[in-house]
Write a protein that holds these residues in place. Structure first.
Motif, mmCIF file in Angstrom:
data_model
loop_
_atom_site.group_PDB
_atom_site.id
_atom_site.type_symbol
_atom_site.label_atom_id
_atom_site.label_comp_id
_atom_site.label_asym_id
_atom_site.label_seq_id
_atom_site.Cartn_x
_atom_site.Cartn_y
_atom_site.Cartn_z
ATOM 1 N N ILE A 164 -92.190 4.019 35.969
ATOM 2 C CA ILE A 164 -93.315 3.627 36.828
ATOM 3 C C ILE A 164 -94.613 3.678 36.029
ATOM 4 C CG2 ILE A 164 -94.699 4.279 38.854
ATOM 5 C CD1 ILE A 164 -92.073 5.409 40.092
ATOM 6 N N ARG A 179 -89.220 -0.474 39.970
ATOM 7 C CA ARG A 179 -90.270 0.430 39.461
ATOM 8 C C ARG A 179 -91.598 -0.320 39.317
ATOM 9 N NH1 ARG A 179 -85.496 3.046 37.568
ATOM 10 N NH2 ARG A 179 -85.748 5.317 37.583
ATOM 11 N N ASP A 223 -96.726 19.539 28.297
ATOM 12 C CA ASP A 223 -95.336 19.618 28.750
ATOM 13 C C ASP A 223 -95.329 20.315 30.104
ATOM 14 O OD1 ASP A 223 -92.701 20.336 29.291
ATOM 15 O OD2 ASP A 223 -92.209 20.611 27.181
ATOM 16 N N LEU A 245 -84.947 3.643 42.959
ATOM 17 C CA LEU A 245 -85.717 2.933 41.930
ATOM 18 C C LEU A 245 -84.811 2.067 41.073
ATOM 19 C CD1 LEU A 245 -88.089 5.790 40.712
ATOM 20 C CD2 LEU A 245 -88.629 3.897 42.254
HETATM 21 N N1 LIG Z 1 -84.604 7.612 40.699
HETATM 22 C C1 LIG Z 1 -84.860 7.224 41.929
HETATM 23 O O1 LIG Z 1 -84.137 6.398 42.523
HETATM 24 C C2 LIG Z 1 -86.065 7.770 42.635
HETATM 25 C C3 LIG Z 1 -86.240 7.450 43.981
HETATM 26 C C4 LIG Z 1 -87.417 7.871 44.625
HETATM 27 C C5 LIG Z 1 -88.351 8.591 43.911
HETATM 28 N N2 LIG Z 1 -88.141 8.904 42.606
HETATM 29 C C6 LIG Z 1 -89.223 9.627 41.903
HETATM 30 O O2 LIG Z 1 -89.859 8.711 41.004
HETATM 31 C C7 LIG Z 1 -90.465 9.453 39.939
HETATM 32 C C8 LIG Z 1 -89.962 9.001 38.582
HETATM 33 O O3 LIG Z 1 -90.092 7.641 38.416
HETATM 34 P P1 LIG Z 1 -89.871 6.947 36.967
HETATM 35 O O4 LIG Z 1 -88.951 5.831 37.170
HETATM 36 O O5 LIG Z 1 -91.182 6.661 36.349
HETATM 37 O O6 LIG Z 1 -89.108 8.131 36.159
HETATM 38 P P2 LIG Z 1 -88.751 8.254 34.650
HETATM 39 O O7 LIG Z 1 -88.683 6.930 33.992
HETATM 40 O O8 LIG Z 1 -87.562 9.191 34.586
HETATM 41 O O9 LIG Z 1 -90.044 8.992 34.049
HETATM 42 C C9 LIG Z 1 -90.274 10.355 34.263
HETATM 43 C C10 LIG Z 1 -91.599 10.711 33.661
HETATM 44 O O10 LIG Z 1 -91.770 12.135 33.772
HETATM 45 C C11 LIG Z 1 -92.093 12.633 32.485
HETATM 46 N N3 LIG Z 1 -91.640 13.987 32.255
HETATM 47 C C12 LIG Z 1 -90.398 14.487 32.459
HETATM 48 N N4 LIG Z 1 -90.373 15.770 32.051
HETATM 49 C C13 LIG Z 1 -91.614 16.067 31.593
HETATM 50 C C14 LIG Z 1 -92.211 17.226 31.052
HETATM 51 N N5 LIG Z 1 -91.526 18.374 30.891
HETATM 52 N N6 LIG Z 1 -93.519 17.191 30.679
HETATM 53 C C15 LIG Z 1 -94.249 16.036 30.805
HETATM 54 N N7 LIG Z 1 -93.730 14.896 31.321
HETATM 55 C C16 LIG Z 1 -92.423 14.921 31.708
HETATM 56 C C17 LIG Z 1 -91.367 11.713 31.531
HETATM 57 O O11 LIG Z 1 -91.859 11.899 30.218
HETATM 58 P P3 LIG Z 1 -90.901 11.667 28.907
HETATM 59 O O12 LIG Z 1 -91.099 10.232 28.525
HETATM 60 O O13 LIG Z 1 -91.468 12.622 27.905
HETATM 61 O O14 LIG Z 1 -89.496 11.978 29.313
HETATM 62 C C18 LIG Z 1 -91.704 10.384 32.168
HETATM 63 O O15 LIG Z 1 -93.023 10.003 31.848
HETATM 64 C C19 LIG Z 1 -90.058 10.898 40.138
HETATM 65 O O16 LIG Z 1 -91.103 11.581 40.772
HETATM 66 C C20 LIG Z 1 -88.827 10.786 41.030
HETATM 67 O O17 LIG Z 1 -88.609 11.954 41.769
HETATM 68 C C21 LIG Z 1 -87.028 8.522 41.951
#
Ligand SMILES: NC(=O)c1ccc[n+]([C@@H]2O[C@H](COP(=O)([O-])OP(=O)(O)OC[C@H]3O[C@@H](n4cnc5c(N)ncnc54)[C@H](OP(=O)(O)O)[C@@H]3O)[C@@H](O)[C@H]2O)c1
Length: 218
Positions: free
Chosen positions: A13, A178, A52, A156
């Motif tokens: 996202i 996304r 982090d 997503l």
């Molecule tokens: N999957 C689904 O179907 C679904 C449905 C509804 C809602 N959601 C929500 O949507 C959101 C995620 O969307 P997305 O597609 O953008 O997810 P994503 O591609 O998995 O990205 C997750 C983000 O969180 C960061 N992150 C993870 N661990 C971290 C840490 N320890 N410190 C700093 N940053 C960290 C990642 O950074 P890195 O690049 O460093 O890993 C990345 O920027 C979440 O809140 C999730 O709960 C998901």
């Protein structure tokens, strides 16, 4: 225009949201935890900030968000374990709220989860924990008095925005690109009169700007 901080800037996202915000004339600071991600963020036009979520304190959040007009929290542990889910999805927004209070930042956009997520599956303990942490974060933000908007996307999909969504306070469950989540948040940021509200979001057949305009209360 506005100074926006993205927590989750390198994710599916966040990485789609950066160019949308830049095109709208905003400046963007994006959180990263690995130095090698800095080039990609800079190339997209954002300023990297290192942190982090497993280790960050509310003061660390304050240092990053101070002076911002709005913060988007779209980070997530993505099923990487209960401790990471608690620290990132649960405690991350709670520390951000504390930092927003300390720094006077008023607007927070939180990516949460549709309450119906996984209804059609046999949910394991990890997923129940995830849902409970997301709900605790939503409740903390809703009680914060800040100008929050909580966005609850359906499942997503790793697709760019086609510009068409369904958005409302209660929807039937569905998938969402996304890119459409990013486009919806970008439009919300430019519609600051929408605040202290919670929306569900799926793919649909209403242009994003029209869908957001329809969510205004007056
Ligand atoms: N999957 C689904 O179907 C679904 C449905 C509804 C809602 N959601 C929500 O949507 C959101 C995620 O969307 P997305 O597609 O953008 O997810 P994503 O591609 O998995 O990205 C997750 C983000 O969180 C960061 N992150 C993870 N661990 C971290 C840490 N320890 N410190 C700093 N940053 C960290 C990642 O950074 P890195 O690049 O460093 O890993 C990345 O920027 C979440 O809140 C999730 O709960 C998901």
């Amino acid at each position: 225009m506005a100074d926006i901080v993205l927590i989750g800037a390198t994710g599916g996202i966040g990485s789609r949201l950066i160019p949308m915000l830049i095109r709208r004339g905003h400046s963007v600071t994006g959180l990263l935890r690995k130095d090698e991600q800095a080039r990609e963020l800079k190339d997209a036009g954002a300023t990297p900030a290192k942190g982090d979520l497993m280790k960050m304190s509310a003061d660390d959040f304050s240092a990053i968000i101070k002076g911002a007009d709005a913060v988007v929290f779209s980070a997530g542990a993505a099923g990487s374990g209960a401790e990471r889910t608690s620290m990132i999805d649960g405690q991350g927004p709670v520390k951000l709220i504390e930092a927003a209070r300390a720094t006077g930042v008023k607007r927070i956009y939180l990516v949460s989860v549709f309450p119906d997520a996984g209804r059609d599956r046999d949910l394991g303990e990890g997923f129940e924990h995830y849902m409970s942490e997301k709900k605790k974060a939503d409740a903390a933000l809703a009680a914060s008095g800040l100008d929050y908007v909580i966005v609850r996307p359906g499942t997503l999909k790793s697709e760019d925005s086609d510009g068409q969504v369904a958005a409302g306070r209660a929807l039937t469950y569905g998938d969402v690109a996304r890119g459409n989540v990013a486009a919806f948040i970008a439009e919300l940021i430019d519609t600051p009169e929408i605040r202290q509200d919670i929306f569900e979001l799926t793919n649909g057949d209403t242009p994003v700007a029209e869908a957001v305009a329809a969510l205004r209360r007056n």
